[in-house]
Scaffold this motif. Structure first.
Motif, PDB file in Angstrom:
ATOM      1  N   ILE A  21      48.720  29.799  41.551  1.00 21.80           N
ATOM      2  CA  ILE A  21      47.470  29.309  42.143  1.00 21.80           C
ATOM      3  C   ILE A  21      47.297  29.881  43.550  1.00 21.80           C
ATOM      4  N   VAL A  22      48.372  29.879  44.334  1.00 21.18           N
ATOM      5  CA  VAL A  22      48.309  30.435  45.689  1.00 21.18           C
ATOM      6  C   VAL A  22      47.995  31.932  45.637  1.00 21.18           C
ATOM      7  N   ALA A  23      48.590  32.649  44.689  1.00 24.75           N
ATOM      8  CA  ALA A  23      48.329  34.089  44.568  1.00 24.75           C
ATOM      9  C   ALA A  23      46.874  34.361  44.216  1.00 24.75           C
ATOM     10  N   ILE A  24      46.290  33.564  43.334  1.00 21.00           N
ATOM     11  CA  ILE A  24      44.885  33.767  42.969  1.00 21.00           C
ATOM     12  C   ILE A  24      43.976  33.438  44.154  1.00 21.00           C
ATOM     13  N   ILE A  25      44.283  32.393  44.894  1.00 20.18           N
ATOM     14  CA  ILE A  25      43.482  32.045  46.079  1.00 20.18           C
ATOM     15  C   ILE A  25      43.589  33.154  47.127  1.00 20.18           C
ATOM     16  N   TYR A  26      44.803  33.647  47.360  1.00 22.48           N
ATOM     17  CA  TYR A  26      44.997  34.729  48.332  1.00 22.48           C
ATOM     18  C   TYR A  26      44.244  35.989  47.903  1.00 22.48           C
ATOM     19  N   ALA A  27      44.359  36.347  46.620  1.00 21.97           N
ATOM     20  CA  ALA A  27      43.675  37.550  46.136  1.00 21.97           C
ATOM     21  C   ALA A  27      42.159  37.378  46.217  1.00 21.97           C
ATOM     22  N   GLY A  28      41.652  36.174  45.979  1.00 17.02           N
ATOM     23  CA  GLY A  28      40.217  35.931  46.111  1.00 17.02           C
ATOM     24  C   GLY A  28      39.756  36.091  47.545  1.00 17.02           C
ATOM     25  N   GLY A  29      40.541  35.573  48.489  1.00 22.17           N
ATOM     26  CA  GLY A  29      40.210  35.756  49.901  1.00 22.17           C
ATOM     27  C   GLY A  29      40.280  37.206  50.319  1.00 22.17           C
ATOM     28  N   LYS A  30      41.286  37.919  49.825  1.00 20.02           N
ATOM     29  CA  LYS A  30      41.417  39.342  50.134  1.00 20.02           C
ATOM     30  C   LYS A  30      40.265  40.124  49.526  1.00 20.02           C
ATOM     31  N   PHE A  31      39.851  39.733  48.335  1.00 25.91           N
ATOM     32  CA  PHE A  31      38.712  40.397  47.693  1.00 25.91           C
ATOM     33  C   PHE A  31      37.449  40.222  48.535  1.00 25.91           C
ATOM     34  N   ALA A  32      37.222  39.002  49.027  1.00 29.36           N
ATOM     35  CA  ALA A  32      36.055  38.755  49.877  1.00 29.36           C
ATOM     36  C   ALA A  32      36.140  39.586  51.157  1.00 29.36           C
ATOM     37  N   TRP A  33      37.342  39.671  51.748  1.00 25.39           N
ATOM     38  CA  TRP A  33      37.504  40.455  52.962  1.00 25.39           C
ATOM     39  C   TRP A  33      37.256  41.936  52.702  1.00 25.39           C
ATOM     40  N   ALA A  69      48.184  38.096  38.754  1.00 25.66           N
ATOM     41  CA  ALA A  69      48.510  36.672  38.878  1.00 25.66           C
ATOM     42  C   ALA A  69      48.113  35.912  37.621  1.00 25.66           C
ATOM     43  N   MET A  70      46.976  36.266  37.044  1.00 27.09           N
ATOM     44  CA  MET A  70      46.538  35.565  35.829  1.00 27.09           C
ATOM     45  C   MET A  70      47.437  35.899  34.644  1.00 27.09           C
ATOM     46  N   ILE A  71      47.816  37.166  34.496  1.00 29.11           N
ATOM     47  CA  ILE A  71      48.709  37.550  33.392  1.00 29.11           C
ATOM     48  C   ILE A  71      50.079  36.899  33.578  1.00 29.11           C
ATOM     49  N   GLY A  72      50.588  36.898  34.809  1.00 30.72           N
ATOM     50  CA  GLY A  72      51.858  36.229  35.091  1.00 30.72           C
ATOM     51  C   GLY A  72      51.799  34.747  34.788  1.00 30.72           C
ATOM     52  N   GLY A  73      50.677  34.106  35.106  1.00 31.53           N
ATOM     53  CA  GLY A  73      50.517  32.694  34.808  1.00 31.53           C
ATOM     54  C   GLY A  73      50.507  32.410  33.318  1.00 31.53           C
ATOM     55  N   VAL A  74      49.845  33.282  32.570  1.00 32.50           N
ATOM     56  CA  VAL A  74      49.799  33.106  31.108  1.00 32.50           C
ATOM     57  C   VAL A  74      51.203  33.235  30.518  1.00 32.50           C
ATOM     58  N   VAL A  75      51.941  34.242  30.958  1.00 36.87           N
ATOM     59  CA  VAL A  75      53.298  34.436  30.443  1.00 36.87           C
ATOM     60  C   VAL A  75      54.209  33.277  30.860  1.00 36.87           C
ATOM     61  N   ALA A  76      54.083  32.838  32.114  1.00 39.56           N
ATOM     62  CA  ALA A  76      54.948  31.759  32.604  1.00 39.56           C
ATOM     63  C   ALA A  76      54.678  30.433  31.891  1.00 39.56           C
ATOM     64  N   THR A  77      53.412  30.119  31.665  1.00 45.00           N
ATOM     65  CA  THR A  77      53.108  28.835  31.041  1.00 45.00           C
ATOM     66  C   THR A  77      53.325  28.848  29.532  1.00 45.00           C
ATOM     67  N   PRO A  92      41.302  42.997  42.919  1.00 44.01           N
ATOM     68  CA  PRO A  92      41.131  42.647  41.499  1.00 44.01           C
ATOM     69  C   PRO A  92      42.403  42.846  40.684  1.00 44.01           C
ATOM     70  N   LYS A  93      43.218  43.844  41.055  1.00 43.60           N
ATOM     71  CA  LYS A  93      44.505  44.036  40.376  1.00 43.60           C
ATOM     72  C   LYS A  93      45.442  42.862  40.659  1.00 43.60           C
ATOM     73  N   MET A  94      45.368  42.349  41.886  1.00 41.49           N
ATOM     74  CA  MET A  94      46.209  41.200  42.240  1.00 41.49           C
ATOM     75  C   MET A  94      45.793  39.972  41.443  1.00 41.49           C
ATOM     76  N   VAL A  95      44.493  39.758  41.292  1.00 45.71           N
ATOM     77  CA  VAL A  95      44.005  38.610  40.516  1.00 45.71           C
ATOM     78  C   VAL A  95      44.437  38.751  39.063  1.00 45.71           C
ATOM     79  N   ALA A  96      44.271  39.950  38.502  1.00 47.88           N
ATOM     80  CA  ALA A  96      44.660  40.171  37.105  1.00 47.88           C
ATOM     81  C   ALA A  96      46.162  39.973  36.924  1.00 47.88           C
TER      82      ALA A  96
END
Length: 97
Positions: free
Chosen positions: A48-60, A77-85, A71-75
């Motif tokens: 969750i922190v990684a997605i929030i950070y990547a979203g802020g970085k994307f806006a910047w 983090a999302m793929i890592g989250g899917v595998v982890a859960t 966008p690579k960071m968001v992708a």
């Protein structure tokens, strides 16, 4: 030769009679399972922190006109989250229980 075939046939019959045992947690495993639950919670929090950070970085990056790496960071983090859960489901599929 026929003695070897007979031994192989008997071994196959014995193996066919062995039932499919159900998995059972060993005594005292509750502490390990609690640690796994804590680690799962930490991995979800980190995702969750990684997605929030990547979203802020994307806006910047959009604001300053820089290169779009977030966008690579968001992708990731999302793929890592899917595998982890879904680790338990993946292991059940691989082991075949």
């Amino acid at each position: 030769m026929s003695a070897l075939l007979l031994a192989v046939q008997d071994a196959g019959t014995v193996l066919a009679q062995v039932g499919n045992p159900t998995p059972e947690a060993p005594p005292g495993s509750e502490k390990i399972l609690q640690l796994v639950r804590y680690l799962t919670w930490f991995v979800l929090l980190a995702g969750i922190v990684a997605i929030i950070y990547a979203g802020g970085k994307f806006a910047w990056e959009r604001w300053t006109g820089g290169g779009l790496e977030s966008p690579k960071m968001v992708a990731g983090a999302m793929i890592g989250g899917v595998v982890a859960t879904s680790a338990g489901t993946i292991m059940n599929a691989v082991i075949g229980t």
